[in-house]
Write a protein that holds these residues in place. Structure first.
Motif, PDB file in Angstrom:
ATOM      1  N   MET A   1       0.828  -1.160   0.000  1.00 10.25           N
ATOM      2  CA  MET A   1       0.000   0.000   0.000  1.00 10.25           C
ATOM      3  C   MET A   1       0.883   1.236   0.000  1.00 10.25           C
ATOM      4  O   MET A   1       1.922   1.251   0.648  1.00 10.25           O
ATOM      5  CB  MET A   1      -0.892   0.010   1.236  1.00 10.25           C
ATOM      6  N   PHE A   2       0.469   2.240  -0.761  1.00  9.15           N
ATOM      7  CA  PHE A   2       1.227   3.478  -0.870  1.00  9.15           C
ATOM      8  C   PHE A   2       0.313   4.660  -0.596  1.00  9.15           C
ATOM      9  O   PHE A   2      -0.807   4.710  -1.086  1.00  9.15           O
ATOM     10  CB  PHE A   2       1.799   3.638  -2.286  1.00  9.15           C
ATOM     11  N   THR A   3       0.793   5.617   0.164  1.00 11.02           N
ATOM     12  CA  THR A   3       0.032   6.846   0.368  1.00 11.02           C
ATOM     13  C   THR A   3       0.240   7.761  -0.832  1.00 11.02           C
ATOM     14  O   THR A   3       1.187   7.592  -1.604  1.00 11.02           O
ATOM     15  CB  THR A   3       0.469   7.587   1.640  1.00 11.02           C
ATOM     16  N   ARG A   4      -0.652   8.722  -0.983  1.00  5.68           N
ATOM     17  CA  ARG A   4      -0.524   9.697  -2.063  1.00  5.68           C
ATOM     18  C   ARG A   4       0.798  10.446  -1.940  1.00  5.68           C
ATOM     19  O   ARG A   4       1.486  10.693  -2.925  1.00  5.68           O
ATOM     20  CB  ARG A   4      -1.697  10.667  -2.030  1.00  5.68           C
ATOM     21  N   GLU A   6       3.639   9.379  -0.610  1.00  7.31           N
ATOM     22  CA  GLU A   6       4.744   8.500  -1.005  1.00  7.31           C
ATOM     23  C   GLU A   6       4.859   8.409  -2.520  1.00  7.31           C
ATOM     24  O   GLU A   6       5.962   8.475  -3.068  1.00  7.31           O
ATOM     25  CB  GLU A   6       4.542   7.101  -0.427  1.00  7.31           C
ATOM     26  N   THR A  39      -8.291   1.772  -4.303  1.00  4.68           N
ATOM     27  CA  THR A  39      -8.196   2.856  -3.335  1.00  4.68           C
ATOM     28  C   THR A  39      -8.437   2.304  -1.940  1.00  4.68           C
ATOM     29  O   THR A  39      -9.393   1.556  -1.723  1.00  4.68           O
ATOM     30  CB  THR A  39      -9.248   3.942  -3.631  1.00  4.68           C
ATOM     31  N   LEU A  43      -6.299   6.258   3.288  1.00  5.14           N
ATOM     32  CA  LEU A  43      -4.898   5.856   3.431  1.00  5.14           C
ATOM     33  C   LEU A  43      -4.084   6.038   2.159  1.00  5.14           C
ATOM     34  O   LEU A  43      -3.000   6.582   2.191  1.00  5.14           O
ATOM     35  CB  LEU A  43      -4.826   4.391   3.881  1.00  5.14           C
ATOM     36  N   GLY A  44      -4.581   5.516   1.036  1.00  5.20           N
ATOM     37  CA  GLY A  44      -3.797   5.620  -0.202  1.00  5.20           C
ATOM     38  C   GLY A  44      -4.273   4.654  -1.248  1.00  5.20           C
ATOM     39  O   GLY A  44      -5.467   4.456  -1.436  1.00  5.20           O
ATOM     40  N   TYR A  45      -3.333   4.008  -1.930  1.00  5.78           N
ATOM     41  CA  TYR A  45      -3.640   3.105  -3.037  1.00  5.78           C
ATOM     42  C   TYR A  45      -2.923   1.769  -2.844  1.00  5.78           C
ATOM     43  O   TYR A  45      -1.875   1.709  -2.236  1.00  5.78           O
ATOM     44  CB  TYR A  45      -3.199   3.712  -4.363  1.00  5.78           C
ATOM     45  N   ARG A  46      -3.529   0.728  -3.412  1.00  9.49           N
ATOM     46  CA  ARG A  46      -2.963  -0.622  -3.324  1.00  9.49           C
ATOM     47  C   ARG A  46      -3.074  -1.272  -4.699  1.00  9.49           C
ATOM     48  O   ARG A  46      -4.034  -1.047  -5.422  1.00  9.49           O
ATOM     49  CB  ARG A  46      -3.770  -1.421  -2.311  1.00  9.49           C
TER      50      ARG A  46
END
Length: 50
Positions: A1-4, A6, A39, A43-46
């Protein structure tokens, strides 16, 4: 998982344009499908299925 944040710092020079990440995710979803880039609300995206 990545935050916007990051994704923004890893892929782009300008850290003041968070809409850039949203636009890129939109284009990726159009090309790869909605199930590939997911989404994680708040938190972000996966990548991949939930």
């Amino acid at each position: 998982m990545f935050t916007r944040a990051e994704l923004l710092s890893a892929a782009f020079d300008r850290a003041d344009a968070p809409g850039t990440v949203d636009a890129c995710v939109h284009h990726l979803r159009r090309k790869l499908g909605r199930q590939v880039v997911r989404t994680v609300h708040g938190l972000g995206y996966r990548l991949g299925a939930e």
